[in-house]
Design an enzyme around this catalytic site. Structure first.
Site, mmCIF file in Angstrom:
data_model
loop_
_atom_site.group_PDB
_atom_site.id
_atom_site.type_symbol
_atom_site.label_atom_id
_atom_site.label_comp_id
_atom_site.label_asym_id
_atom_site.label_seq_id
_atom_site.Cartn_x
_atom_site.Cartn_y
_atom_site.Cartn_z
ATOM 1 N N ASP A 22 30.510 44.104 37.254
ATOM 2 C CA ASP A 22 30.587 45.382 36.538
ATOM 3 C C ASP A 22 29.574 46.372 37.100
ATOM 4 O OD1 ASP A 22 31.498 47.179 34.699
ATOM 5 O OD2 ASP A 22 30.579 46.231 32.955
ATOM 6 N N GLY A 23 29.936 47.663 37.022
ATOM 7 C CA GLY A 23 28.990 48.720 37.380
ATOM 8 C C GLY A 23 29.253 49.392 38.718
ATOM 9 N N ASN A 70 42.658 46.729 33.052
ATOM 10 C CA ASN A 70 42.291 47.711 34.084
ATOM 11 C C ASN A 70 43.441 48.617 34.512
ATOM 12 O OD1 ASN A 70 39.841 45.558 35.728
ATOM 13 N ND2 ASN A 70 39.517 47.184 34.236
ATOM 14 N N ARG A 73 43.254 52.461 34.112
ATOM 15 C CA ARG A 73 42.477 53.335 34.998
ATOM 16 C C ARG A 73 43.387 54.300 35.769
ATOM 17 N NH1 ARG A 73 37.125 50.382 37.020
ATOM 18 N NH2 ARG A 73 36.662 49.411 35.038
ATOM 19 N N ARG A 190 29.313 41.592 27.235
ATOM 20 C CA ARG A 190 30.668 41.198 26.792
ATOM 21 C C ARG A 190 31.298 40.272 27.815
ATOM 22 N NH1 ARG A 190 30.775 46.636 26.182
ATOM 23 N NH2 ARG A 190 31.726 46.968 28.196
HETATM 24 C C1 FPP Z 1 33.876 46.952 37.904
HETATM 25 O O1 FPP Z 1 33.209 48.161 38.148
HETATM 26 C C2 FPP Z 1 34.428 46.294 39.067
HETATM 27 C C3 FPP Z 1 35.752 46.113 39.288
HETATM 28 C C4 FPP Z 1 36.796 46.735 38.447
HETATM 29 C C5 FPP Z 1 36.150 45.205 40.383
HETATM 30 C C6 FPP Z 1 36.640 45.888 41.610
HETATM 31 C C7 FPP Z 1 37.425 44.917 42.414
HETATM 32 C C8 FPP Z 1 37.650 44.985 43.719
HETATM 33 C C9 FPP Z 1 37.064 46.080 44.512
HETATM 34 C C10 FPP Z 1 38.589 44.026 44.396
HETATM 35 C C11 FPP Z 1 37.929 42.769 44.838
HETATM 36 C C12 FPP Z 1 38.969 41.787 45.246
HETATM 37 C C13 FPP Z 1 38.942 40.982 46.342
HETATM 38 C C14 FPP Z 1 40.071 40.067 46.645
HETATM 39 C C15 FPP Z 1 37.842 41.026 47.298
HETATM 40 P P1 FPP Z 1 33.588 49.350 37.192
HETATM 41 O O2 FPP Z 1 34.597 50.190 37.859
HETATM 42 O O3 FPP Z 1 33.989 48.801 35.865
HETATM 43 O O4 FPP Z 1 32.233 50.113 37.077
HETATM 44 P P2 FPP Z 1 31.731 50.974 35.853
HETATM 45 O O5 FPP Z 1 31.604 50.054 34.688
HETATM 46 O O6 FPP Z 1 30.415 51.473 36.344
HETATM 47 O O7 FPP Z 1 32.730 52.062 35.637
#
Ligand code: FPP
Length: 236
Positions: A22-23, A70, A73, A190
């Site tokens: 996360d983040g 997700n 988004r 969470r």
């Molecule tokens: C959360 O940050 C992270 C994610 C939603 C994961 C992103 C996944 C990838 C880039 C794919 C990886 C997959 C492979 C197979 C390598 P956030 O967007 O929730 O951050 P925030 O809470 O700061 O908004």
């Protein structure tokens, strides 16, 4: 991690660590960049952490890449996450067989873009016999959906009553031990529908760092926290 300390303690290390990454978005925003840049660097963290965990003798890692929630988004961001996932598989797939690594996936893969779906299916097939290190990517994954789907499979099979051992065979994680340790970065407390059944007895840890900053030193620190926990499983 100091080699001597590692040797002394590695028997007690978690065998399986789950990561709720996360983040990424906040990390990017802090730097005046697009959220998608945070995901790009987040993939670098995933690769770094996998390599380092393997080096430390940890056998299983699971990463929460995309939850069933997700999809809410913006489309551009979702497309970019899937593009990065496909690129990461393509960039690393030769390494998996070379290093006896199995790349495993949980989640509803059928709903993913076709090119990613094919890459995932090929990767599962090509690495299924590797047993040195197991990386599981949870993608379009939700624990409740996984549990409901297991129940429906059991009903379809005409089974009238199950115990835990039988039930676990119908989960997508069948054959993978429960996570000993679940880490969620970014200071959110969470589980967000991540491995809810499997994490019943997991130690939980919520470091403040955003996922793109979660690298080797942060994992060292996390393992030291884990080693201080007293896992009692209901015992005294
Ligand atoms: C959360 O940050 C992270 C994610 C939603 C994961 C992103 C996944 C990838 C880039 C794919 C990886 C997959 C492979 C197979 C390598 P956030 O967007 O929730 O951050 P925030 O809470 O700061 O908004």
């Amino acid at each position: 991690m100091n080699a001597k300390w590692l040797e002394k303690n590695k028997e007690r290390f978690p065998k399986h660590i789950g990561f709720i990454m996360d983040g990424n978005g906040r990390w990017a925003k802090l730097r005046g960049k697009l959220r998608t840049y945070g995901h790009k660097i987040g993939v670098d963290s995933l690769v770094d952490i996998s390599k380092y965990a393997r080096k430390l003798g940890i056998k299983y890692v699971t990463f929460y890449a995309f939850s069933t929630e997700n999809w809410k988004r913006p489309k551009d961001e979702i497309d970019e996450i899937f593009r990065l996932a496909k690129k990461c598989i393509d960039d690393n797939k030769d390494d998996f067989n070379k290093n006896n690594i199995r790349l495993n996936f949980v989640g509803d893969i059928d709903k993913l873009p076709n090119d990613l779906k094919i890459a995932i299916k090929n990767c599962i097939k090509d690495t299924k016999n590797n047993d040195g290190f197991v990386i599981t990517i949870a993608i379009n994954y939700g624990a409740r959906a996984e549990i409901i789907s297991a129940i429906n499979k059991i009903i379809k099979a005409g089974i009238k009553s199950v115990d835990e051992k039988t039930f676990e065979k119908y989960l997508q994680t069948a054959g993978i031990p429960d996570p000993d340790f679940v880490i969620r970065t970014s200071g959110e407390y969470r589980l967000s529908n991540f491995l809810l059944y499997q994490s019943a007895y997991s130690e939980l840890y919520f470091p403040k760092k955003y996922w793109p900053d979660f690298r080797e030193k942060a994992l060292d620190k996390a393992i030291k926290v884990y080693l201080k926990r007293n896992r009692r499983y209901g015992n005294v």
